[in-house]
Motif scaffolding. Structure first.
Motif: not given
Length: 97
Positions: A6-11
């Motif tokens: 799972t990859l996460e960014t600010e948005r």
């Protein structure tokens, strides 16, 4: 790779696509402007989306590619997809789609 990353960014959160996402996938892939650049016809029934999700997840399990569902951090609804496909260990290459 054994566990789907799972990859996460600010948005955004990029996560594995589940059968529960078939309605959103169907919505996108039933639009001609989306499938225009894919090697498939626009979907006409939900079962086509379910099968596509099965294939994407099977490719990951067989180390042939990976496809993430893109969701907004604020809601767990797939708004698009991205991934790698066609990776071949002996050719040292990858295609991005």
């Amino acid at each position: 790779m054994s566990q789907f990353p799972t990859l996460e960014t600010e948005r955004f959160i990029l996560r594995q696509i589940k059968q529960d996402d078939s309605q959103e996938i169907f919505q996108y892939f039933s639009m001609d402007e989306v499938t225009k650049f894919y090697d498939l016809e626009s979907f006409t029934n939900i079962e086509q989306a379910e099968e596509l999700i099965r294939r994407w997840n099977q490719r990951f399990e067989n180390n042939q590619g990976i496809r993430w569902g893109i969701t907004l951090r604020s809601e767990d609804c797939v708004i698009g997809t991205c991934g790698f496909h066609g990776w071949a260990k002996n050719h040292c290459k990858i295609e991005i789609g």
